[in-house]
Scaffold this motif. Structure first.
Motif, PDB file in Angstrom:
ATOM      1  N   ARG A 144     -26.769 -33.924 -52.274  1.00 45.03           N
ATOM      2  CA  ARG A 144     -27.878 -33.125 -52.791  1.00 45.03           C
ATOM      3  C   ARG A 144     -27.402 -31.726 -53.181  1.00 45.03           C
ATOM      4  O   ARG A 144     -27.830 -31.174 -54.198  1.00 45.03           O
ATOM      5  N   TRP A 145     -26.512 -31.133 -52.392  1.00 44.73           N
ATOM      6  CA  TRP A 145     -25.991 -29.806 -52.723  1.00 44.73           C
ATOM      7  C   TRP A 145     -25.198 -29.852 -54.028  1.00 44.73           C
ATOM      8  O   TRP A 145     -25.344 -28.982 -54.881  1.00 44.73           O
TER       9      TRP A 145
ATOM     10  N   GLU B  30     -26.926 -34.658 -47.544  1.00 41.02           N
ATOM     11  CA  GLU B  30     -26.968 -33.212 -47.747  1.00 41.02           C
ATOM     12  C   GLU B  30     -25.858 -32.766 -48.697  1.00 41.02           C
ATOM     13  O   GLU B  30     -26.082 -31.915 -49.570  1.00 41.02           O
TER      14      GLU B  30
ATOM     15  N   ARG C 218     -20.920 -29.764 -45.297  1.00 38.80           N
ATOM     16  CA  ARG C 218     -22.301 -30.167 -45.051  1.00 38.80           C
ATOM     17  C   ARG C 218     -22.382 -31.070 -43.820  1.00 38.80           C
ATOM     18  O   ARG C 218     -21.410 -31.728 -43.435  1.00 38.80           O
TER      19      ARG C 218
END
Length: 377
Positions: A36-37, A33, A28
Motif C-alpha cells: 500500500r505504501w 502495508e 513496514r
C-alpha cells in the motif's frame, strides 16, 4: 516549495529513493502495508516480486507474501502499462478506471490482428464467469487456472492460440470482471501461478475515486514512496497523459518540495527534504535487489542510478528482462544471480568493475544469506 541552492549528487538522490522505498531501515510491519505504501510494485516475475516485498517488510518470508495473495490483502493485476503489479485491493478498481481506456485503445490494432471484437470480449466474459461458477459449485474450487479458461474459451468457439486467449483474459481483467486471486499451487508446486476469480467476489471493498482527484492522489503517493522524481517519471510509470500529470502536480504542489537537478525539477515530500538537512542515510549500504525492482523500474530516466554504459549488463540485449541488481551507496554497481536449488542454492555477485571490495562484499554476502532464507521460509 523550492529547496534552494542545494544540489545533491545522483548517489544522494538514489539514497533518498532507497529511504523512501523502505530499503534503508524503516521497513513496514506487514506485506499489505508495504504494498500500500509503494502504491504499486512491478510483479510480472512473481519470484522477483516476492523478494521485492521482502526487502521492504520487517522479517517476513516468501510464504507470507504468498499468504497475502491467497487472502486477497494484496492483489496482482495489470493496473498500468499492461504490466503486472502488486497493489492494495481497494485501489485496483479506481486505478483501472484511470488507465484501462488508454491501454485498450493502444491495443486496438493488435486486437484487429487477433480478430477480437467487443462481442468476443462480452462472450468471453459470460464463458469465464459461468465456468468459475460451475467449477466452484461442483468442485469447491477457489477459482480457475489460465489453462481452464483457455479450454472453456475453445469449447465456446473462442480461439486462444497466438496470444488471443491471454488478450481475452487481460481485457476481462482491465474491465474489472476478473482478477487474479489465490495461488494455483502450494510452495514448490506450481506456486508461481494464480487462479482467476470474479473481481467483485474477490475484492469486496473498492474505493470510489474520480479521475482528476485520483491522478492527484496517485501522483502524491508516488512522490512520497518513489521521490525524488519528476512529473515525466510519474507520467511514464502510470501512462497517464503528461498534461494530466502536470495538472496533478499543480493540485498537490503545496505539499511537496522542489529539487532542481540538471535540467529537470525533482519532487519529494517535506520529510524527504528534511533528510538533506539531517544527513541522507545509506552511504555505505549494499543491497541485493530483485530484477524489475521499483528502485530501477519505477522511473522513466534510470541514468541517475544506473550509468548508461552498464545498462545493457542489467538488460542483456535490451530484451526487457531485467537481471537482479546490486545497489551500493544509492547506485547500481552490478548484478547477481542465483545458482542451484534447495540446499545447494547459492548467490553469485557480478559487479560491473570486477570486484565489490572487502567491506561491500561482506555486506552483499549478508544480503545473499537473507535472500536464501527468505525464499525458503
Amino acid at each position: 516549495m523550492p529547496i534552494g541552492k542545494r544540489s545533491p549528487t545522483p548517489a544522494v538522490i538514489g539514497r533518498l529513493r532507497l529511504a523512501n522505498q523502505g530499503l534503508l531501515g524503516g521497513k513496514r510491519a506487514s506485506v499489505p502495508e508495504a504494498v500500500r505504501w509503494m502504491t504499486a510494485m512491478q510483479a510480472q516475475d512473481l519470484g522477483h516480486a516476492l523478494w521485492a516485498v521482502g526487502q521492504r517488510v520487517a522479517g517476513p518470508g516468501a510464504s507470507e507474501v504468498r499468504a497475502a495473495l491467497d487472502a486477497g490483502t494484496v492483489v496482482r493485476s495489470w493496473p498500468m502499462r499492461g504490466t503486472l503489479h502488486l497493489v492494495a485491493p481497494e485501489d485496483l478498481r479506481w486505478m483501472l478506471g484511470i488507465t484501462s481506456g488508454r491501454l485498450l485503445q493502444s491495443l486496438r490494432t493488435r486486437h484487429r490482428e487477433l480478430n477480437i471484437t467487443p462481442d468476443d470480449i462480452s462472450h468471453a466474459r459470460d464463458v469465464a464467469l459461468e465456468t468459475i461458477a460451475t467449477l466452484s459449485r461442483d468442485t469447491e474450487a477457489a477459482g480457475v487456472s489460465r489453462e481452464q479458461l483457455f479450454a472453456a474459451f475453445e469449447e465456446a468457439g473462442q480461439v486462444t492460440k497466438a496470444q488471443r486467449g491471454i488478450h481475452l483474459i487481460a481485457c476481462l481483467c482491465q474491465e474489472a470482471s476478473l482478477v487474479q486471486g489465490p495461488m494455483a499451487g502450494s510452495k514448490g508446486n506450481a506456486g508461481v501461478q494464480q487462479l482467476f476469480v470474479p473481481f467483485d467476489q474477490w475484492i469486496r471493498d473498492s474505493r470510489a475515486v474520480d479521475r482528476e482527484p485520483g491522478i492527484a492522489e496517485w501522483f502524491l503517493r508516488y512522490i512520497h514512496s518513489h521521490g525524488p522524481a519528476t512529473v515525466r517519471d510519474f507520467a511514464w510509470w502510470t501512462q497517464v497523459p503528461l498534461s494530466e500529470a502536470r495538472a496533478a502536480l499543480s493540485a498537490v504542489q503545496n505539499q511537496l518540495v522542489e529539487l532542481p537537478f540538471g535540467d529537470a525539477s525533482y519532487w519529494m515530500s517535506q520529510e524527504t527534504a528534511a533528510m538533506l538537512d539531517d544527513g541522507v542515510p545509506g552511504a555505505r549500504s549494499v543491497l541485493a535487489l530483485p530484477g524489475f525492482d521499483e528502485f530501477l523500474l519505477g522511473y522513466q530516466d534510470r541514468s541517475l542510478v544506473l550509468a548508461p554504459e552498464y545498462a545493457e549488463l542489467v538488460v542483456p540485449g535490451k530484451n526487457g528482462v531485467f537481471k537482479r541488481i546490486i545497489v551500493a551507496g544509492g547506485g547500481v554497481v552490478g548484478t547477481w544471480a542465483r545458482t542451484g536449488t534447495g540446499k545447494s542454492a547459492g548467490v553469485v555477485p557480478e559487479p560491473f568493475t570486477g570486484t565489490l571490495g572487502p567491506s561491500a562484499e561482506r555486506s552483499f554476502l549478508a544480503q545473499a544469506r537473507a535472500y536464501l532464507k527468505f525464499m525458503e521460509s
